[in-house]
Design a protein around this motif. Structure first.
Motif, PDB file in Angstrom:
ATOM      1  N   LEU A 213       0.816  -1.207   0.000  1.00  0.00           N
ATOM      2  CA  LEU A 213       0.000   0.000   0.000  1.00  0.00           C
ATOM      3  C   LEU A 213       0.851   1.259   0.000  1.00  0.00           C
ATOM      4  CD1 LEU A 213      -2.974   1.007   0.169  1.00  0.00           C
ATOM      5  CD2 LEU A 213      -2.692   1.031   2.642  1.00  0.00           C
ATOM      6  N   THR A 214       1.942   1.244   0.726  1.00  0.00           N
ATOM      7  CA  THR A 214       2.775   2.445   0.851  1.00  0.00           C
ATOM      8  C   THR A 214       3.944   2.454  -0.118  1.00  0.00           C
ATOM      9  OG1 THR A 214       4.014   1.434   2.673  1.00  0.00           O
ATOM     10  CG2 THR A 214       2.150   2.841   3.271  1.00  0.00           C
ATOM     11  N   ASP A 215       3.959   1.538  -1.063  1.00  0.00           N
ATOM     12  CA  ASP A 215       4.975   1.520  -2.115  1.00  0.00           C
ATOM     13  C   ASP A 215       4.944   2.867  -2.838  1.00  0.00           C
ATOM     14  OD1 ASP A 215       5.681   0.936  -5.147  1.00  0.00           O
ATOM     15  OD2 ASP A 215       6.630  -0.630  -3.930  1.00  0.00           O
ATOM     16  N   PRO A 216       6.087   3.406  -3.264  1.00  0.00           N
ATOM     17  CA  PRO A 216       6.095   4.708  -3.949  1.00  0.00           C
ATOM     18  C   PRO A 216       5.201   4.761  -5.193  1.00  0.00           C
ATOM     19  CG  PRO A 216       8.322   4.062  -3.377  1.00  0.00           C
ATOM     20  CD  PRO A 216       7.435   2.898  -3.052  1.00  0.00           C
TER      21      PRO A 216
ATOM     22  N   ALA B  95      -1.575   6.787   0.563  1.00  0.00           N
ATOM     23  CA  ALA B  95      -1.464   5.503  -0.124  1.00  0.00           C
ATOM     24  C   ALA B  95      -2.827   5.048  -0.633  1.00  0.00           C
ATOM     25  CB  ALA B  95      -0.872   4.463   0.820  1.00  0.00           C
ATOM     26  N   ILE B  96      -3.857   5.239   0.167  1.00  0.00           N
ATOM     27  CA  ILE B  96      -5.208   4.889  -0.268  1.00  0.00           C
ATOM     28  C   ILE B  96      -5.599   5.744  -1.470  1.00  0.00           C
ATOM     29  CG2 ILE B  96      -7.654   4.969   0.372  1.00  0.00           C
ATOM     30  CD1 ILE B  96      -6.733   4.155   3.225  1.00  0.00           C
ATOM     31  N   LYS B  97      -5.283   7.029  -1.417  1.00  0.00           N
ATOM     32  CA  LYS B  97      -5.614   7.926  -2.537  1.00  0.00           C
ATOM     33  C   LYS B  97      -5.004   7.426  -3.835  1.00  0.00           C
ATOM     34  CE  LYS B  97      -4.851  12.499  -4.401  1.00  0.00           C
ATOM     35  NZ  LYS B  97      -3.877  13.569  -4.432  1.00  0.00           N
ATOM     36  N   ASP B  98      -3.768   6.996  -3.774  1.00  0.00           N
ATOM     37  CA  ASP B  98      -3.071   6.546  -4.974  1.00  0.00           C
ATOM     38  C   ASP B  98      -3.568   5.202  -5.482  1.00  0.00           C
ATOM     39  OD1 ASP B  98      -1.545   8.839  -4.871  1.00  0.00           O
ATOM     40  OD2 ASP B  98       0.161   7.872  -3.899  1.00  0.00           O
ATOM     41  N   ALA B  99      -4.200   4.406  -4.622  1.00  0.00           N
ATOM     42  CA  ALA B  99      -4.550   3.042  -4.995  1.00  0.00           C
ATOM     43  C   ALA B  99      -6.053   2.784  -5.134  1.00  0.00           C
ATOM     44  CB  ALA B  99      -3.968   2.074  -3.970  1.00  0.00           C
ATOM     45  N   VAL B 100      -6.884   3.785  -4.795  1.00  0.00           N
ATOM     46  CA  VAL B 100      -8.337   3.595  -4.803  1.00  0.00           C
ATOM     47  C   VAL B 100      -8.975   4.654  -5.697  1.00  0.00           C
ATOM     48  CG1 VAL B 100     -10.405   3.581  -3.334  1.00  0.00           C
ATOM     49  CG2 VAL B 100      -8.283   2.574  -2.490  1.00  0.00           C
ATOM     50  N   ALA B 101      -9.951   4.253  -6.484  1.00  0.00           N
ATOM     51  CA  ALA B 101     -10.635   5.157  -7.411  1.00  0.00           C
ATOM     52  C   ALA B 101     -11.342   6.295  -6.669  1.00  0.00           C
ATOM     53  CB  ALA B 101     -11.644   4.375  -8.240  1.00  0.00           C
ATOM     54  N   TYR B 102     -11.453   7.459  -7.337  1.00  0.00           N
ATOM     55  CA  TYR B 102     -12.034   8.656  -6.732  1.00  0.00           C
ATOM     56  C   TYR B 102     -13.443   8.403  -6.188  1.00  0.00           C
ATOM     57  CZ  TYR B 102     -13.669  13.411  -6.024  1.00  0.00           C
ATOM     58  OH  TYR B 102     -14.176  14.542  -5.461  1.00  0.00           O
TER      59      TYR B 102
ATOM     60  N   ARG C 278       0.604   9.137   5.631  1.00  0.00           N
ATOM     61  CA  ARG C 278       1.108   8.127   4.679  1.00  0.00           C
ATOM     62  C   ARG C 278       0.038   7.112   4.322  1.00  0.00           C
ATOM     63  NH1 ARG C 278       5.855   5.472   7.291  1.00  0.00           N
ATOM     64  NH2 ARG C 278       5.471   3.961   5.669  1.00  0.00           N
ATOM     65  N   PHE C 279      -0.712   6.674   5.301  1.00  0.00           N
ATOM     66  CA  PHE C 279      -1.752   5.673   5.077  1.00  0.00           C
ATOM     67  C   PHE C 279      -2.822   6.206   4.121  1.00  0.00           C
ATOM     68  CE2 PHE C 279      -5.531   3.281   6.926  1.00  0.00           C
ATOM     69  CZ  PHE C 279      -5.222   2.093   6.291  1.00  0.00           C
ATOM     70  N   THR C 280      -3.278   7.423   4.368  1.00  0.00           N
ATOM     71  CA  THR C 280      -4.336   8.010   3.545  1.00  0.00           C
ATOM     72  C   THR C 280      -3.838   8.334   2.144  1.00  0.00           C
ATOM     73  OG1 THR C 280      -5.273   8.928   5.569  1.00  0.00           O
ATOM     74  CG2 THR C 280      -6.116   9.788   3.507  1.00  0.00           C
TER      75      THR C 280
ATOM     76  N   LEU D 107     -10.533  -3.554   2.805  1.00  0.00           N
ATOM     77  CA  LEU D 107      -9.806  -3.589   4.074  1.00  0.00           C
ATOM     78  C   LEU D 107      -9.219  -2.230   4.406  1.00  0.00           C
ATOM     79  CD1 LEU D 107      -8.648  -5.097   6.497  1.00  0.00           C
ATOM     80  CD2 LEU D 107      -6.771  -5.872   5.020  1.00  0.00           C
ATOM     81  N   ALA D 108      -8.561  -1.601   3.441  1.00  0.00           N
ATOM     82  CA  ALA D 108      -7.931  -0.301   3.678  1.00  0.00           C
ATOM     83  C   ALA D 108      -8.968   0.758   4.026  1.00  0.00           C
ATOM     84  CB  ALA D 108      -7.134   0.128   2.453  1.00  0.00           C
TER      85      ALA D 108
END
Length: 144
Positions: free
Chosen positions: A9-12, A86-93, A82-84, A24-25
């Motif tokens: 999740l926190t991968d660059p 990461a979610i922004k980058d990996a989850v659709a708007y 960082r957690f949020t 889950l996230a």
């Protein structure tokens, strides 16, 4: 237990999360909002259960398992920024916008808007890339 998930999740440059990981996230984020005032009330937990059961069409056992996993993930997840992000980058708007509405439901579940919850919700909304206006409209939908 969640170390690999958090690392992915926190991968660059994270990939879009598979549906189960996104659930889950996002559920862990609801738990983080509920715990932000150091009171994780039964009303807040029940509201999160209701949200995830309805949103993901889960059977009660699956709902309870998701919530238990989300509570564990939230406890192990990195700082909220960082957690949020990461979610922004990996989850659709659209999914993130729906989560903002769900966060308002959690904040208002116990009938009290604690200043810690309000502050964290404002921060998280911004980090998720959701405008203040969209967040305000989400709150009004929940209150109405």
């Amino acid at each position: 237990m969640f170390a690999d998930f958090i690392k992915r999740l926190t991968d660059p440059a994270p990939d879009t999360l598979p549906d189960g990981d996104a659930r889950l996230a996002l559920t862990a984020l609801l738990v983080r909002i509920a715990r932000s005032d150091n009171v994780y009330s039964p009303a807040e937990k029940a509201r999160i259960s209701q949200i995830v059961e309805h949103r993901y069409a889960l059977a009660p056992a699956d709902r309870d398992a998701l919530l238990a996993d989300a509570e564990g993930l939230e406890a192990e997840a990195p700082d909220t920024v960082r957690f949020t992000r990461a979610i922004k980058d990996a989850v659709a708007y659209d999914d993130r916008l729906a989560v903002v509405e769900a966060m308002w439901k959690v904040v208002l579940a116990d009938g009290t808007r604690a200043k810690e919850e309000d502050a964290l919700l404002r921060l998280v909304t911004n980090l998720l890339g959701i405008s203040d206006m969209d967040s305000n409209q989400a709150r009004k939908r929940v209150e109405g």
